[in-house]
Design a protein around this motif. Structure first.
Motif, PDB file in Angstrom:
ATOM      1  N   ASP A 403       0.877  -1.307   0.097  1.00 48.99           N
ATOM      2  CA  ASP A 403      -0.043   0.002   0.053  1.00 48.99           C
ATOM      3  C   ASP A 403       0.853   0.998  -0.013  1.00 48.99           C
ATOM      4  OD1 ASP A 403      -2.427   1.334  -0.045  1.00 48.99           O
ATOM      5  OD2 ASP A 403      -2.933   1.211   1.899  1.00 48.99           O
ATOM      6  N   GLU A 404       0.345   2.417  -0.471  1.00 49.48           N
ATOM      7  CA  GLU A 404       1.197   3.527  -0.455  1.00 49.48           C
ATOM      8  C   GLU A 404       0.137   4.848  -0.569  1.00 49.48           C
ATOM      9  OE1 GLU A 404       4.449   5.025  -3.800  1.00 49.48           O
ATOM     10  OE2 GLU A 404       2.428   4.483  -4.874  1.00 49.48           O
ATOM     11  N   TYR A 405       0.822   5.926  -0.130  1.00 47.90           N
ATOM     12  CA  TYR A 405       0.073   7.114   0.213  1.00 47.90           C
ATOM     13  C   TYR A 405       1.003   7.938  -0.380  1.00 47.90           C
ATOM     14  CZ  TYR A 405      -2.443  10.968   2.208  1.00 47.90           C
ATOM     15  OH  TYR A 405      -3.146  12.435   2.314  1.00 47.90           O
ATOM     16  N   LEU A 406       0.457   8.907  -1.397  1.00 52.74           N
ATOM     17  CA  LEU A 406       1.122  10.179  -1.844  1.00 52.74           C
ATOM     18  C   LEU A 406       0.825  11.364  -1.407  1.00 52.74           C
ATOM     19  CD1 LEU A 406       0.990   9.223  -5.755  1.00 52.74           C
ATOM     20  CD2 LEU A 406       2.707   8.566  -4.463  1.00 52.74           C
ATOM     21  N   MET A 407       1.989  12.040  -0.920  1.00 53.55           N
ATOM     22  CA  MET A 407       1.778  13.257  -0.162  1.00 53.55           C
ATOM     23  C   MET A 407       1.702  14.593  -1.275  1.00 53.55           C
ATOM     24  SD  MET A 407       4.460  12.697   3.096  1.00 53.55           S
ATOM     25  CE  MET A 407       3.509  13.941   4.054  1.00 53.55           C
ATOM     26  N   THR A 408       0.571  14.731  -1.978  1.00 50.64           N
ATOM     27  CA  THR A 408       0.232  15.383  -2.973  1.00 50.64           C
ATOM     28  C   THR A 408       0.342  16.951  -2.536  1.00 50.64           C
ATOM     29  OG1 THR A 408      -2.133  15.053  -2.806  1.00 50.64           O
ATOM     30  CG2 THR A 408      -0.968  13.846  -4.359  1.00 50.64           C
ATOM     31  N   ASN A 409      -0.146  17.215  -1.214  1.00 47.75           N
ATOM     32  CA  ASN A 409       0.091  18.429  -0.598  1.00 47.75           C
ATOM     33  C   ASN A 409       1.559  19.032   0.010  1.00 47.75           C
ATOM     34  OD1 ASN A 409      -2.678  18.827  -1.054  1.00 47.75           O
ATOM     35  ND2 ASN A 409      -3.198  17.487   0.604  1.00 47.75           N
ATOM     36  N   PHE A 410       2.398  18.069  -0.353  1.00 49.58           N
ATOM     37  CA  PHE A 410       3.817  18.396   0.283  1.00 49.58           C
ATOM     38  C   PHE A 410       4.319  19.661   0.022  1.00 49.58           C
ATOM     39  CE2 PHE A 410       8.296  17.448   0.837  1.00 49.58           C
ATOM     40  CZ  PHE A 410       8.375  16.996   2.112  1.00 49.58           C
ATOM     41  N   SER A 411       4.195  20.170  -0.906  1.00 51.22           N
ATOM     42  CA  SER A 411       4.821  21.546  -1.306  1.00 51.22           C
ATOM     43  C   SER A 411       4.301  22.399  -0.508  1.00 51.22           C
ATOM     44  CB  SER A 411       4.442  21.976  -2.696  1.00 51.22           C
ATOM     45  OG  SER A 411       4.912  21.222  -3.728  1.00 51.22           O
ATOM     46  N   ASP A 438      11.965  20.900  -6.493  1.00 48.44           N
ATOM     47  CA  ASP A 438      12.218  20.596  -7.595  1.00 48.44           C
ATOM     48  C   ASP A 438      12.046  19.348  -8.022  1.00 48.44           C
ATOM     49  OD1 ASP A 438      13.064  21.290 -10.263  1.00 48.44           O
ATOM     50  OD2 ASP A 438      15.031  21.405  -9.677  1.00 48.44           O
ATOM     51  N   PHE A 439      10.957  18.643  -7.557  1.00 47.82           N
ATOM     52  CA  PHE A 439      11.073  17.202  -7.814  1.00 47.82           C
ATOM     53  C   PHE A 439       9.564  16.731  -8.650  1.00 47.82           C
ATOM     54  CE2 PHE A 439      13.945  17.230  -4.420  1.00 47.82           C
ATOM     55  CZ  PHE A 439      14.911  16.603  -4.900  1.00 47.82           C
ATOM     56  N   GLU A 440       9.723  16.006  -9.556  1.00 45.02           N
ATOM     57  CA  GLU A 440       8.462  15.687 -10.510  1.00 45.02           C
ATOM     58  C   GLU A 440       7.374  14.988  -9.568  1.00 45.02           C
ATOM     59  OE1 GLU A 440       8.969  13.934 -13.976  1.00 45.02           O
ATOM     60  OE2 GLU A 440      10.485  15.685 -14.859  1.00 45.02           O
ATOM     61  N   GLU A 441       7.820  14.050  -8.718  1.00 44.97           N
ATOM     62  CA  GLU A 441       6.998  13.104  -7.942  1.00 44.97           C
ATOM     63  C   GLU A 441       6.837  13.654  -6.512  1.00 44.97           C
ATOM     64  OE1 GLU A 441       7.999   9.110  -8.470  1.00 44.97           O
ATOM     65  OE2 GLU A 441       7.847   9.251 -10.929  1.00 44.97           O
ATOM     66  N   ALA A 442       5.502  13.272  -6.148  1.00 45.78           N
ATOM     67  CA  ALA A 442       5.194  13.755  -4.603  1.00 45.78           C
ATOM     68  C   ALA A 442       5.753  12.652  -3.834  1.00 45.78           C
ATOM     69  CB  ALA A 442       3.942  13.697  -4.052  1.00 45.78           C
ATOM     70  N   PRO A 443       6.470  12.887  -2.425  1.00 46.50           N
ATOM     71  CA  PRO A 443       6.930  11.817  -1.627  1.00 46.50           C
ATOM     72  C   PRO A 443       5.822  10.615  -1.217  1.00 46.50           C
ATOM     73  CG  PRO A 443       7.456  14.010  -0.859  1.00 46.50           C
ATOM     74  CD  PRO A 443       6.385  14.119  -1.958  1.00 46.50           C
ATOM     75  N   SER A 444       6.374   9.567  -1.198  1.00 47.76           N
ATOM     76  CA  SER A 444       5.247   8.621  -0.733  1.00 47.76           C
ATOM     77  C   SER A 444       5.852   7.942   0.599  1.00 47.76           C
ATOM     78  CB  SER A 444       5.159   7.541  -2.134  1.00 47.76           C
ATOM     79  OG  SER A 444       6.562   6.826  -1.963  1.00 47.76           O
ATOM     80  N   LEU A 445       4.292   7.344   1.137  1.00 47.73           N
ATOM     81  CA  LEU A 445       4.461   6.518   2.135  1.00 47.73           C
ATOM     82  C   LEU A 445       4.265   5.191   2.123  1.00 47.73           C
ATOM     83  CD1 LEU A 445       3.000   9.270   4.650  1.00 47.73           C
ATOM     84  CD2 LEU A 445       5.300   9.075   3.932  1.00 47.73           C
ATOM     85  N   GLY A 446       5.028   4.326   2.892  1.00 47.44           N
ATOM     86  CA  GLY A 446       4.229   2.920   2.878  1.00 47.44           C
ATOM     87  C   GLY A 446       4.449   2.307   4.251  1.00 47.44           C
ATOM     88  N   PHE A 452      12.356   5.572   1.403  1.00 49.02           N
ATOM     89  CA  PHE A 452      13.800   5.773   1.624  1.00 49.02           C
ATOM     90  C   PHE A 452      14.429   6.895   0.585  1.00 49.02           C
ATOM     91  CE2 PHE A 452      18.474   5.017   0.861  1.00 49.02           C
ATOM     92  CZ  PHE A 452      18.809   5.163   2.300  1.00 49.02           C
ATOM     93  N   ASN A 453      14.058   6.622  -0.845  1.00 48.65           N
ATOM     94  CA  ASN A 453      14.832   7.498  -1.600  1.00 48.65           C
ATOM     95  C   ASN A 453      14.133   8.779  -1.614  1.00 48.65           C
ATOM     96  OD1 ASN A 453      16.223   5.334  -2.877  1.00 48.65           O
ATOM     97  ND2 ASN A 453      14.637   4.589  -4.050  1.00 48.65           N
ATOM     98  N   ASP A 454      12.808   9.003  -1.382  1.00 53.71           N
ATOM     99  CA  ASP A 454      12.225  10.311  -1.276  1.00 53.71           C
ATOM    100  C   ASP A 454      12.889  11.092  -0.114  1.00 53.71           C
ATOM    101  OD1 ASP A 454      10.662   9.968  -3.365  1.00 53.71           O
ATOM    102  OD2 ASP A 454       8.952   9.214  -2.107  1.00 53.71           O
ATOM    103  N   LEU A 538      -0.746   4.589   7.335  1.00 50.80           N
ATOM    104  CA  LEU A 538       0.667   5.034   6.914  1.00 50.80           C
ATOM    105  C   LEU A 538       1.128   6.103   7.318  1.00 50.80           C
ATOM    106  CD1 LEU A 538       0.069   3.548   3.062  1.00 50.80           C
ATOM    107  CD2 LEU A 538       1.109   2.538   5.166  1.00 50.80           C
ATOM    108  N   LEU A 539       0.289   7.347   7.385  1.00 53.56           N
ATOM    109  CA  LEU A 539       0.432   8.668   7.946  1.00 53.56           C
ATOM    110  C   LEU A 539       0.898   8.413   9.337  1.00 53.56           C
ATOM    111  CD1 LEU A 539      -2.563  10.753   6.248  1.00 53.56           C
ATOM    112  CD2 LEU A 539       0.205  10.943   5.776  1.00 53.56           C
TER     113      LEU A 539
END
Length: 580
Positions: A403-411, A438-446, A452-454, A538-539
């Motif tokens: 499962d994954e959660y994308l942090m689309t509000n991260f900016s 300056d990154f195309e993808e939002a950080p993700s949580l699992g 780790f890469n984010d 996940l949060l």
């Protein structure tokens, strides 16, 4: 437009954007359009016209209750007979409806690791070669139309192939299978706006509106004068798109032995060796020695089965196929255990080559571990989040390991965190915002916390772009990278808690709602509830992980000023998943 003017305004429908979901029009100032731009503008106008067509409402299926039986009326006995008619080899498994109401595949005998569970004849699949831009049926759709609108446009391209096969009726070799496909598959783009809101994902209405628009745009092409597909209707196209999305397989097939170059070289090598033997037999020693000399001078690889196999398959490009494979679509997805039950081996791979058969003609399902009688056999669909599963297949798995959660509000959260000093002691934290964003993808949580890469890319950006003055201002007991790690962990802890606060319901309220869910709870609401419960877990995991990391860094450096750039609202007791 007045003659001679070079500036004008056009009302342009914003297709495929957030504004599209709001039905927005925007005034755009531009120079006079060339022919290519004019065609693109006309295409956008047609797309807007299609989107506004009241006749193209998304077909709605009755919303099932939970728990739900898989759609379709096919009996297990009929499907088992169908598999035998197709020629599928699967003697140690059977189709079964399990106590939870789900249909799947069960082992009826012990199956050892590495042995075949099922063999599917590749020729019986309903396939589309994704690598070929040419139309699979040019008599109905021209190559230009196919390449422009359907080539690599999954699932719409394969949906057209499916409907073409259905149009053959009883003449299709897969007629029985096609008649047994489910009448409906519930997908997210069939959900109402209110049902989508229950998922508590920002922008979900817009995402699904874009998906619906893509579907309508594809149908607009099929309904045009350029396409002559028989029995093509809007409702049938919507249905076929859901079938392809939920039941199709994508795989590669290595066709190395069919490569003309490889066959020619192999034939030449065999001819030279045969000629040498023939000349030796007729005692033409001189010519025999000459041929042997040629063989010695030419750097042929050692003649072993492995080298011959590699030689024959060299230079081959795998063909990419999308297809329906009856029987293989019966396996349910495994998302609760890291070890898989089975795996799918693509046909035509070098390791499957033998002297008796140049190309393996079967898609193989192979046991990845020992399987016991009575055990349900699962197929791994891939590392898909619950949202991906719900979007493509119409189901999710509570407790999904991927499962994954994308942090689309991260900016926005990054800017807020910087304003209250979360990124301290970096004095110019505001200057770093553009770098961190300056990154195309939002950080993700699992399930294991923040990706780790984010985390590392943000930490490295903060560390590597700090000024010399910032580095000197840091406490001597902590290195620059440790300070950067501290700041990024605080940032993620803050962002996760802000995400939780911004949700319409709390985790505790969701738990109460889930406990009260009864037989009247719809399948869609249950899925939406499970999805948002999983996201909030996940949060919380990430927030606890951030607390632990910050506490660890603080313990390692007792001389660190704990109040340096630190807000009491950001510090929580060290809790390792205790809230879960």
């Amino acid at each position: 437009m007045p003659e001679g003017s070079n500036i004008f305004q056009v009302a342009l429908f914003l297709y495929g954007t957030e504004a599209c979901s709001r039905g927005g029009l925007q005034m755009v100032e531009a120079t006079i359009l060339d022919q290519n731009s004019l065609q693109q503008l006309q295409a956008a106008g047609k797309a807007a016209e299609v989107a506004a067509d009241p006749k193209l409402d998304i077909p709605q299926q009755p919303v099932p209750q939970y728990p739900v039986d898989p759609p379709g009326s096919i009996s297990i006995k009929n499907f088992a007979q169908l598999l035998r008619d197709i020629g599928i080899w699967a003697p140690k498994v059977t189709v079964k409806t399990f106590p939870n109401g789900m249909r799947g595949v069960q082992a009826v005998d012990t199956i050892r690791k590495g042995t075949n569970v099922m063999l599917f004849p590749f020729a019986k699949a309903i396939l589309l070669d994704s690598n070929r831009p040419e139309s699979p049926f040019p008599e109905f759709i021209t190559d230009d139309v196919w390449k422009a609108h359907f080539w690599r446009q999954y699932p719409f391209n394969a949906a057209v192939v499916l409907l073409h096969e259905i149009s053959k009726g009883a003449k299709s070799g897969m007629h029985k299978y096609l008649s047994m496909l489910p009448d409906a598959v519930d997908t997210l783009w069939q959900w109402s706006a209110e049902e989508l809101d229950e998922m508590q994902i920002d922008g979900m209405r817009g995402i699904m509106a874009d998906r619906q628009q893509e579907l309508r745009a594809a149908w607009h092409v099929l309904d045009s004068a350029d396409v002559k597909m028989p029995n093509m209707t809007w409702k049938a196209f919507c249905w076929a798109s859901t079938i392809i999305s939920s039941r199709s397989f994508q795989f590669n097939v290595l066709e190395g032995l069919a490569n003309p170059r490889n066959r020619l070289l192999a034939g030449a090598a065999v001819f030279i060796v045969g000629l040498c033997l023939l000349l030796a037999c007729v005692k033409l020693i001189r010519w025999s020695c000459f041929c042997i000399l040629i063989c010695v001078l030419i750097p042929f690889p050692p003649l072993t089965p492995g080298s011959i196999k590699n030689f024959l398959t060299a230079g081959s490009v795998p063909a990419e196929y999308i297809g329906l494979l009856p029987g293989l679509d019966l396996f349910n997805h495994q998302a609760l255990l890291p070890q898989h039950d089975i795996y799918m081996s693509n046909p035509g791979q070098p390791e499957q080559w033998s002297w008796k058969q140049s190309l393996d003609q079967y898609v193989r399902i192979v046991a990845a571990k020992d399987l016991l009688p009575g055990q349900e056999v699962f197929l791994f669909y891939g590392q898909k989040s619950n949202f991906d599963l719900l979007r493509s297949y119409g189901f999710l798995v509570p407790g999904n390991l991927w499962d994954e959660y994308l942090m689309t509000n991260f900016s926005a959260q990054l800017a807020e965190a910087s304003a209250i000093g979360v990124l301290a002691p970096f004095a110019a934290a505001g200057r770093h915002l553009d770098i961190l964003n300056d990154f195309e993808e939002a950080p993700s949580l699992g399930p294991n916390g923040v990706n780790f890469n984010d985390r590392m890319r943000l930490q490295n950006a903060l560390q590597h772009h700090s000024t010399v003055e910032e580095a000197r201002a840091l406490k001597s007991g902590m290195t620059l990278d440790e300070h950067a790690a501290m700041a990024i962990w605080k940032l993620f802890g803050y962002a996760c808690r802000q995400e939780l606060v911004g949700k319409a319901t709390t985790p505790e309220e969701d738990d109460v709602t889930l406990s009260a869910a009864g037989d009247e709870t719809t399948w869609r609401f249950w899925n939406a509830l499970q999805l948002r419960i999983g996201h909030k877990k996940l949060l919380k995991i990430c927030a606890n992980q951030a607390d632990a990391a910050v506490a660890f860094l603080q313990i390692q450096h007792d001389d660190l000023d704990l109040e340096l750039g630190h807000s009491d609202a950001l510090v929580c007791p060290l809790q390792l998943h205790s809230e879960l």
